[in-house]
Motif scaffolding. Sequence first.
Motif, PDB file in Angstrom:
ATOM      1  N   ASP A  85       0.870  -0.992   0.047  1.00 16.32           N
ATOM      2  CA  ASP A  85       0.114  -0.041   0.002  1.00 16.32           C
ATOM      3  C   ASP A  85       0.786   1.300   0.116  1.00 16.32           C
ATOM      4  O   ASP A  85       1.922   1.212   0.702  1.00 16.32           O
ATOM      5  CB  ASP A  85      -0.812  -0.093   1.290  1.00 16.32           C
ATOM      6  CG  ASP A  85      -1.919  -1.056   1.104  1.00 16.32           C
ATOM      7  OD1 ASP A  85      -2.420  -1.628  -0.041  1.00 16.32           O
ATOM      8  OD2 ASP A  85      -2.165  -1.577   2.158  1.00 16.32           O
ATOM      9  N   GLY A  86       0.510   2.048  -0.861  1.00 18.34           N
ATOM     10  CA  GLY A  86       1.113   3.457  -0.779  1.00 18.34           C
ATOM     11  C   GLY A  86       0.082   4.662  -0.739  1.00 18.34           C
ATOM     12  O   GLY A  86      -1.090   4.451  -0.433  1.00 18.34           O
ATOM     13  N   PHE A  87       0.379   5.762  -1.480  1.00 20.17           N
ATOM     14  CA  PHE A  87      -0.542   6.926  -1.503  1.00 20.17           C
ATOM     15  C   PHE A  87      -1.429   6.458  -2.715  1.00 20.17           C
ATOM     16  O   PHE A  87      -2.208   7.374  -2.911  1.00 20.17           O
ATOM     17  CB  PHE A  87       0.358   8.271  -1.640  1.00 20.17           C
ATOM     18  CG  PHE A  87       1.031   8.155  -2.950  1.00 20.17           C
ATOM     19  CD1 PHE A  87       0.453   8.756  -4.064  1.00 20.17           C
ATOM     20  CD2 PHE A  87       2.615   7.983  -2.899  1.00 20.17           C
ATOM     21  CE1 PHE A  87       1.266   9.049  -5.274  1.00 20.17           C
ATOM     22  CE2 PHE A  87       3.029   8.110  -4.215  1.00 20.17           C
ATOM     23  CZ  PHE A  87       2.797   8.585  -5.278  1.00 20.17           C
ATOM     24  N   LEU A  88      -1.106   5.878  -3.632  1.00 18.54           N
ATOM     25  CA  LEU A  88      -2.022   5.340  -4.791  1.00 18.54           C
ATOM     26  C   LEU A  88      -3.246   4.672  -4.085  1.00 18.54           C
ATOM     27  O   LEU A  88      -3.240   3.923  -3.283  1.00 18.54           O
ATOM     28  CB  LEU A  88      -1.348   4.535  -5.682  1.00 18.54           C
ATOM     29  CG  LEU A  88      -0.200   5.045  -6.532  1.00 18.54           C
ATOM     30  CD1 LEU A  88       0.444   4.063  -7.400  1.00 18.54           C
ATOM     31  CD2 LEU A  88      -0.663   6.472  -7.390  1.00 18.54           C
ATOM     32  N   PRO A  89      -4.391   5.234  -4.874  1.00 22.31           N
ATOM     33  CA  PRO A  89      -5.630   4.654  -4.367  1.00 22.31           C
ATOM     34  C   PRO A  89      -5.972   3.085  -4.556  1.00 22.31           C
ATOM     35  O   PRO A  89      -6.905   2.408  -4.164  1.00 22.31           O
ATOM     36  CB  PRO A  89      -6.834   5.484  -4.863  1.00 22.31           C
ATOM     37  CG  PRO A  89      -6.170   5.807  -6.151  1.00 22.31           C
ATOM     38  CD  PRO A  89      -4.670   6.149  -6.089  1.00 22.31           C
ATOM     39  N   ILE A  90      -4.804   2.348  -5.305  1.00 20.04           N
ATOM     40  CA  ILE A  90      -4.868   1.041  -5.378  1.00 20.04           C
ATOM     41  C   ILE A  90      -3.787   0.208  -5.036  1.00 20.04           C
ATOM     42  O   ILE A  90      -2.713   0.949  -4.852  1.00 20.04           O
ATOM     43  CB  ILE A  90      -5.142   1.010  -7.023  1.00 20.04           C
ATOM     44  CG1 ILE A  90      -3.988   1.453  -7.652  1.00 20.04           C
ATOM     45  CG2 ILE A  90      -6.649   1.211  -7.364  1.00 20.04           C
ATOM     46  CD1 ILE A  90      -4.096   1.197  -9.368  1.00 20.04           C
ATOM     47  N   ARG A  91      -4.006  -0.916  -4.684  1.00 16.78           N
ATOM     48  CA  ARG A  91      -2.762  -1.838  -4.378  1.00 16.78           C
ATOM     49  C   ARG A  91      -1.879  -2.009  -5.774  1.00 16.78           C
ATOM     50  O   ARG A  91      -2.554  -2.470  -6.847  1.00 16.78           O
ATOM     51  CB  ARG A  91      -3.170  -3.312  -3.677  1.00 16.78           C
ATOM     52  CG  ARG A  91      -3.819  -2.995  -2.489  1.00 16.78           C
ATOM     53  CD  ARG A  91      -4.106  -4.263  -1.946  1.00 16.78           C
ATOM     54  NE  ARG A  91      -2.891  -5.128  -1.571  1.00 16.78           N
ATOM     55  CZ  ARG A  91      -2.532  -5.182  -0.446  1.00 16.78           C
ATOM     56  NH1 ARG A  91      -2.740  -4.382   0.709  1.00 16.78           N
ATOM     57  NH2 ARG A  91      -1.389  -6.012   0.005  1.00 16.78           N
ATOM     58  N   THR A  92      -0.556  -1.800  -5.743  1.00 13.20           N
ATOM     59  CA  THR A  92       0.082  -1.843  -6.876  1.00 13.20           C
ATOM     60  C   THR A  92       1.507  -2.655  -6.383  1.00 13.20           C
ATOM     61  O   THR A  92       2.049  -2.679  -5.419  1.00 13.20           O
ATOM     62  CB  THR A  92       0.598  -0.599  -7.273  1.00 13.20           C
ATOM     63  OG1 THR A  92       1.364   0.049  -6.343  1.00 13.20           O
ATOM     64  CG2 THR A  92      -0.688   0.275  -7.847  1.00 13.20           C
ATOM     65  N   ASN A  93       2.192  -3.051  -7.610  1.00 11.06           N
ATOM     66  CA  ASN A  93       3.437  -3.766  -7.516  1.00 11.06           C
ATOM     67  C   ASN A  93       4.301  -2.982  -8.221  1.00 11.06           C
ATOM     68  O   ASN A  93       4.046  -2.007  -8.905  1.00 11.06           O
ATOM     69  CB  ASN A  93       3.407  -5.505  -8.058  1.00 11.06           C
ATOM     70  CG  ASN A  93       2.960  -5.365  -9.420  1.00 11.06           C
ATOM     71  OD1 ASN A  93       3.076  -4.719 -10.390  1.00 11.06           O
ATOM     72  ND2 ASN A  93       2.619  -6.418 -10.046  1.00 11.06           N
ATOM     73  N   GLY A  94       5.480  -3.190  -8.334  1.00 14.42           N
ATOM     74  CA  GLY A  94       6.580  -2.410  -8.933  1.00 14.42           C
ATOM     75  C   GLY A  94       6.079  -1.969 -10.606  1.00 14.42           C
ATOM     76  O   GLY A  94       6.378  -0.997 -11.142  1.00 14.42           O
TER      77      GLY A  94
END
Length: 68
Positions: free
Chosen positions: A13-22
Motif C-alpha cells: 500500500d502507498g499513496f496511490l488509491p489501489i494496491r500496486t506492484n513495481g
Amino acid sequence: MMAGIQTQKPERDGFLPIRTNGFDRGFISVVILILVHLLWMRFLEGMLPLWVATVLCLVLAVFIIRKG
C-alpha cells in the motif's frame, strides 16, 4: 524445499488509491509522462522547452515508483 514454487513479492500500500506492484507503478509513471508531454506541447511549449517537462516527469516517476 518444494520444487516449482515461486515466491512473489507482496503488493504494498502507498499513496496511490489501489494496491500496486513495481510494474504497475512503472506503467502508471509512463502513462503520466506521455500525458504531461502531450499537454505540455499543446499549452506550454512556447514558454518552456520540452526538456523541463521530461525532468519534472522523471522526478515524479521516481517518487511514484518508490512511494506509490
